[in-house]
Design an enzyme around this catalytic site. Structure first.
Site, PDB file in Angstrom:
ATOM      1  CB  CYS A 176     -10.829  -2.197   0.568  1.00 50.22           C
ATOM      2  SG  CYS A 176     -10.262  -1.581  -1.024  1.00 50.22           S
ATOM      3  CD  GLU A 224      -5.567  -5.745  -1.218  1.00 52.27           C
ATOM      4  OE1 GLU A 224      -4.877  -4.699  -1.111  1.00 52.27           O
ATOM      5  OE2 GLU A 224      -6.434  -6.072  -0.405  1.00 52.27           O
ATOM      6  CB  CYS A 264      -5.303  -1.251  -1.712  1.00 50.29           C
ATOM      7  SG  CYS A 264      -6.584  -0.429  -0.755  1.00 50.29           S
ATOM      8  CG  ASN A 280      -0.456  -0.250   2.518  1.00 51.85           C
ATOM      9  OD1 ASN A 280       0.587  -0.865   2.669  1.00 51.85           O
ATOM     10  ND2 ASN A 280      -1.145   0.222   3.536  1.00 51.85           N
ATOM     11  CB  ILE A 281       1.602   3.618  -2.352  1.00 53.80           C
ATOM     12  CG1 ILE A 281       2.429   2.385  -2.748  1.00 53.80           C
ATOM     13  CG2 ILE A 281       2.409   4.906  -2.542  1.00 53.80           C
ATOM     14  CD1 ILE A 281       2.687   2.255  -4.235  1.00 53.80           C
ATOM     15  CD  GLU A 282      -1.349   4.926   4.609  1.00 55.29           C
ATOM     16  OE1 GLU A 282      -0.849   5.787   5.358  1.00 55.29           O
ATOM     17  OE2 GLU A 282      -2.073   3.994   5.016  1.00 55.29           O
ATOM     18  CB  CYS A 331      -8.839  -4.361  -3.579  1.00 47.71           C
ATOM     19  SG  CYS A 331      -7.635  -3.049  -3.296  1.00 47.71           S
TER      20      CYS A 331
HETATM   21  N1  THU Z   1      -5.353  -1.208   2.508  1.00 43.23           N
HETATM   22  C1  THU Z   1      -4.821  -2.048   1.569  1.00 43.23           C
HETATM   23  O1  THU Z   1      -3.672  -1.909   1.160  1.00 43.23           O
HETATM   24  N2  THU Z   1      -5.610  -3.039   1.081  1.00 43.23           N
HETATM   25  C2  THU Z   1      -6.908  -3.224   1.432  1.00 43.23           C
HETATM   26  O2  THU Z   1      -7.603  -3.979   0.784  1.00 43.23           O
HETATM   27  C3  THU Z   1      -7.448  -2.536   2.617  1.00 43.23           C
HETATM   28  C4  THU Z   1      -6.707  -1.299   3.019  1.00 43.23           C
HETATM   29  C5  THU Z   1      -4.515  -0.109   3.023  1.00 43.23           C
HETATM   30  C6  THU Z   1      -4.971   1.265   2.607  1.00 43.23           C
HETATM   31  C7  THU Z   1      -4.370   2.119   3.694  1.00 43.23           C
HETATM   32  O3  THU Z   1      -3.042   2.435   3.336  1.00 43.23           O
HETATM   33  C8  THU Z   1      -4.330   1.217   4.909  1.00 43.23           C
HETATM   34  O4  THU Z   1      -4.508  -0.109   4.428  1.00 43.23           O
HETATM   35  C9  THU Z   1      -5.398   1.530   5.937  1.00 43.23           C
HETATM   36  O5  THU Z   1      -6.655   1.565   5.353  1.00 43.23           O
END
Ligand code: THU
Length: 151
Positions: A105, A70, A68, A57-59, A108
């Site tokens: 999520c 995935e 996300c 994941n890359i915020e 995804c």
């Molecule tokens: N996140 C994912 O990488 N995949 C998901 O399917 C659920 C959420 C990440 C997004 C964010 O960076 C962190 O988890 C918290 O929501």
């Protein structure tokens, strides 16, 4: 570029293949860019051709551009011309500690619907190589909307 995992398109995933995907997903946790949530997620996406595409994941400071793990893996694969997939392993947890499964999520799951057969594509949720559960996309996305609905 991606790693390779032995190509056995019509066979069930072996325990060894599943363990390898889990290990690869766990390795991705260290690449997560999570300055806002601290919640690290790693993914390992197995393509039909045996290649494994990784994701984290890359915020983002503006929050909504966050990607996300995935989708990172899917978009890496599709951007290299690969669009047929068998399975994805997803792991995640606060500070990278894998205490529970980290289910994908809704966004995804929708991306999976675009490229994967709901009856066949497998989603491996894991905390360790011994502790995991395998779901079909259909179980996590019942009555999902996909390309077939526009055909
Ligand atoms: N996140 C994912 O990488 N995949 C998901 O399917 C659920 C959420 C990440 C997004 C964010 O960076 C962190 O988890 C918290 O929501």
């Amino acid at each position: 570029m991606s790693k390779e995992l032995s190509k056995e398109p019509n066979k069930e995933l072996s325990k060894g293949q599943i363990a390898s995907l889990i290990e690869t997903a766990i390795e991705q946790l260290s690449y997560s860019y999570v300055p806002y949530s601290g919640f690290r997620v790693g993914a390992a996406l197995l393509a039909e051709n045996g290649a494994v595409y990784t994701g984290c994941n890359i915020e983002n400071a503006a929050y909504t551009p966050t990607n996300c793990a995935e989708r990172t893996a899917f978009f890496k694969a599709v951007s290299e011309g690969v669009k047929n997939f068998r399975a994805i392993c997803v792991v995640g947890g606060q500070d990278g500690k894998l205490t529970d499964f980290a289910p994908p999520c809704g966004v995804c799951r929708q991306v999976m619907m675009e490229f994967c057969s709901p009856e066949e594509f497998e989603i491996i949720l894991a905390t360790t190589t011994e502790s995991y559960k395998v779901y079909k996309l259909k179980e996590l996305m019942p009555m999902g909307f996909g390309p077939g609905n526009l055909a």
